[in-house]
Write an enzyme that holds these catalytic residues in place. Structure first.
Site, PDB file in Angstrom:
ATOM      1  N   LYS A   6       0.095   8.191  -4.209  1.00  0.00           N
ATOM      2  CA  LYS A   6       0.029   7.419  -3.704  1.00  0.00           C
ATOM      3  C   LYS A   6       1.375   6.122  -3.349  1.00  0.00           C
ATOM      4  O   LYS A   6       1.969   6.221  -1.951  1.00  0.00           O
ATOM      5  CB  LYS A   6      -1.298   6.491  -3.139  1.00  0.00           C
ATOM      6  CG  LYS A   6      -0.398   5.209  -1.514  1.00  0.00           C
ATOM      7  CD  LYS A   6      -2.602   4.818  -1.713  1.00  0.00           C
ATOM      8  CE  LYS A   6      -1.949   2.839  -2.291  1.00  0.00           C
ATOM      9  NZ  LYS A   6      -0.450   1.892  -1.872  1.00  0.00           N
ATOM     10  N   ASN A   7       1.726   5.854  -4.494  1.00  0.00           N
ATOM     11  CA  ASN A   7       2.466   5.352  -4.227  1.00  0.00           C
ATOM     12  C   ASN A   7       4.622   5.256  -5.074  1.00  0.00           C
ATOM     13  O   ASN A   7       5.372   4.497  -4.492  1.00  0.00           O
ATOM     14  CB  ASN A   7       2.491   3.087  -4.972  1.00  0.00           C
ATOM     15  CG  ASN A   7       1.836   2.361  -4.783  1.00  0.00           C
ATOM     16  OD1 ASN A   7       1.375   2.745  -3.743  1.00  0.00           O
ATOM     17  ND2 ASN A   7       0.951   1.723  -5.615  1.00  0.00           N
ATOM     18  N   ARG A  24       2.830  -0.455   4.295  1.00  0.00           N
ATOM     19  CA  ARG A  24       3.783  -1.729   4.227  1.00  0.00           C
ATOM     20  C   ARG A  24       5.168  -0.807   4.328  1.00  0.00           C
ATOM     21  O   ARG A  24       6.568  -0.573   4.154  1.00  0.00           O
ATOM     22  CB  ARG A  24       3.449  -2.568   2.855  1.00  0.00           C
ATOM     23  CG  ARG A  24       2.696  -3.242   2.755  1.00  0.00           C
ATOM     24  CD  ARG A  24       3.210  -4.007   1.672  1.00  0.00           C
ATOM     25  NE  ARG A  24       4.097  -4.467   1.771  1.00  0.00           N
ATOM     26  CZ  ARG A  24       4.814  -5.358   2.423  1.00  0.00           C
ATOM     27  NH1 ARG A  24       3.680  -5.847   2.704  1.00  0.00           N
ATOM     28  NH2 ARG A  24       5.836  -6.370   2.306  1.00  0.00           N
ATOM     29  N   CYS A  48      -2.671  -4.899   2.352  1.00  0.00           N
ATOM     30  CA  CYS A  48      -3.547  -5.591   1.220  1.00  0.00           C
ATOM     31  C   CYS A  48      -3.832  -6.156   2.020  1.00  0.00           C
ATOM     32  O   CYS A  48      -1.846  -7.002   1.573  1.00  0.00           O
ATOM     33  CB  CYS A  48      -3.628  -4.858   0.031  1.00  0.00           C
ATOM     34  SG  CYS A  48      -4.678  -3.441  -0.117  1.00  0.00           S
ATOM     35  N   ASP A  82      -2.501  -3.090 -10.032  1.00  0.00           N
ATOM     36  CA  ASP A  82      -3.350  -2.512  -9.228  1.00  0.00           C
ATOM     37  C   ASP A  82      -4.002  -1.567 -10.311  1.00  0.00           C
ATOM     38  O   ASP A  82      -5.315  -2.162  -9.501  1.00  0.00           O
ATOM     39  CB  ASP A  82      -2.336  -1.691  -8.939  1.00  0.00           C
ATOM     40  CG  ASP A  82      -1.416  -2.017  -7.891  1.00  0.00           C
ATOM     41  OD1 ASP A  82      -0.027  -1.758  -8.041  1.00  0.00           O
ATOM     42  OD2 ASP A  82      -1.251  -2.454  -6.848  1.00  0.00           O
ATOM     43  N   VAL A 111       1.274 -11.724 -10.141  1.00  0.00           N
ATOM     44  CA  VAL A 111       2.681 -10.466  -8.999  1.00  0.00           C
ATOM     45  C   VAL A 111       2.114 -10.991  -7.702  1.00  0.00           C
ATOM     46  O   VAL A 111       2.806 -11.542  -6.818  1.00  0.00           O
ATOM     47  CB  VAL A 111       2.563  -9.104  -9.321  1.00  0.00           C
ATOM     48  CG1 VAL A 111       3.437  -7.918  -8.489  1.00  0.00           C
ATOM     49  CG2 VAL A 111       2.695  -8.827 -11.172  1.00  0.00           C
TER      50      VAL A 111
END
Ligand code: EPZ
Length: 450
Positions: free
Chosen positions: A33-34, A107, A131, A322, A344
């Protein structure tokens, strides 16, 4: 506690979860996904079509597809499932109203700045979503774009950017190794005039995969030691053919689900090289795993007690932030006191309130409880937790707060006694392809209330 997001959730995205059944079986991972949405944005920079494979069917991909199509990128399915062909031949400015319709969706829009400035000389970017795990500012992004020579103006409905002349390479040092800001530099520097030097860069595997995509297009990018990346701007980029790396964050989520439910899950597509730190932690807590090179990783609870441990999240190659939310649920089942220091994001432990209501013993602290003091120490953020276990979790009514917290609620409900009602599960579709189908494949007793 019902967060405001739950109020807006449609009534039908409720999942009834009957806990107490170990998850057993096999699930298949798709692309990360990232990485995937960023690789799709990178296609904007090319003069030829690009072909991307291993794309997950998640809403973050749908959002970026619609946004790119608004800007004239033609996107058609490729020959195999999870493959798209993106043709940027007729890139054009979208209307503010159309782009604004995507405000708050993710984002990713912020990463269109560089590519649109190179292609069109101007860009409008809507307010971002993502998020709610902290303030999520974009100051690094805006500073970097201005250093490249862009004119950036924040207006009520979003960002207006212009590049009166070709953007110029620059020297940048990030205050923090931000993934998004590193991607902003990469996507802008590749076509800027001259050399760009980026210090204190993020070097997550998804960043390296994006660099591989850009290199295939004709970019010249070198990753040096101690987080320095140098990019030599070129005049033209072509298209790329790329198979996205698999989603190491989803893999870890299912591994934690196996541990918390006492199960045994084979994650097809999981790559050891992207998960080394997670695998060390998994083994330390008492989980078992077996790697099948090029195929996947089997994760299981070998029986006996799980062990509490101290844990600090960090940028790569540290323990990925994550990964922490799904792991916390497994730590509620570990014997002893676990200490978690989230370095983070300043506000990524709010999800533990619901776990405590289910019977977990979790205490949050403003102090940096871990090896190194972080940016959030003494700034009034509850960013450390002490988890005492094992505790029996009881079923509850849960309202999903964010993507990874939401998945941790599914894990908690699956390992609790009784039937839980989980509201707002649609949010999980943002980052986990077909998670309901996967839960059923793994023997979970769930009912999706329509
Ligand atoms: C990416 O978010 C990921 N999202 C996040 O995954 C991930 O947690 C994060 O990187 C860190 O690895 C996507 O790739 C879509 P950052 P990003 O910029 O780029 C501060 C998930 O669950 N910061 O590395 O937004 C920021 O506030 C999501 O898959 C600034 O201060 O993260 C944070 O404290 C959650 N100013 C820190 O840097 C800026 O301009 C790291 O943020 C930018 C960031």
């Amino acid at each position: 506690m019902k967060p405001d997001s739950a109020a807006a959730a449609p009534a039908d995205d409720v999942l009834l979860v009957h806990g107490g059944t170990p998850l057993q079986g096999e699930i298949r991972l798709r692309g990360a996904k990232n990485l995937v949405p960023k690789a799709m944005v990178a296609a904007l920079l090319g003069q030829e079509p690009s072909r991307l494979r291993n794309i997950p069917d998640i809403s973050d991909v749908d959002i970026v597809s619609r946004l790119l199509q608004l800007h004239g990128v033609a996107i058609v399915p490729g020959d195999e499932p999870g493959e798209l062909i993106l043709d940027p031949a007729s890139v054009e400015q979208a209307t503010i109203a159309d782009v604004d319709a995507h405000a708050g969706s993710s984002r990713i829009p912020i990463l269109l700045c560089g590519p649109l400035l190179h292609r069109l000389g101007h860009a409008f970017i809507p307010d971002l979503g993502g998020c709610r795990i902290g303030d999520r500012p974009i100051d690094f992004h805006l500073d970097v774009l201005r250093q490249f020579g862009a004119e950036v103006e924040k207006r009520p409905q979003g960002l207006h950017l212009a590049a009166p002349q070709r953007l110029r390479g620059t020297k940048v040092e990030l205050p923090f190794p931000s993934v998004g800001a590193t991607e902003q530099v990469l996507l802008t520097a590749v076509l800027a005039e001259g050399v760009t030097e980026l210090r204190n860069a993020a070097i997550e595997p998804e960043i390296v995969d994006l660099i591989a995509v850009l290199q295939k297009m004709g970019a010249i990018i070198t990753v040096h030691t101690d987080r320095v990346i140098r990019i030599t701007g070129v005049d033209r980029l072509g298209g790329y053919r790329h198979r996205a790396m698999s989603d190491r964050l989803e893999a870890a989520s299912w591994a934690c689900a196996a541990l918390a439910t006492g199960g045994d899950v084979y994650v097809r597509g999981a790559e050891q090289k992207d998960m080394m730190t997670f695998l060390n932690v998994y083994r330390t807590v008492g989980g078992a795993f077996e790697v099948e090179d090029g195929e996947g990783i089997r994760f299981w609870h070998p029986g006996g007690q799980l062990c509490a441990m101290p844990l600090e999240t960090d940028v790569h190659p540290g323990f990925q932030t994550d990964w922490q939310q799904p792991l916390v649920v497994a730590l509620t089942q570990a014997t002893g006191l676990s200490i978690l220091h989230e370095t983070v994001y300043e506000n990524r432990l709010g999800f533990t309130e619901a776990l405590a209501a289910m019977g977990a013993t979790i205490q949050l602290y403003r102090e940096c409880l871990g090896g190194t003091p972080c940016r959030f120490g003494q700034r009034n953020f509850l960013h450390s937790a002490v988890i005492s276990g094992p505790t029996k979790l009881q079923a509850a009514e849960l309202f999903i707060p964010d993507l990874r917290g939401g998945f941790s609620y599914l894990i908690a409900a699956l390992s609790a006694q009784g039937m839980s009602t989980v509201h707002g599960i649609d949010l999980i579709n943002r980052g986990y392809e077909n998670f309901l189908g996967k839960l059923s494949d793994l023997g979970a007793r769930v009912e999706h209330r329509r």
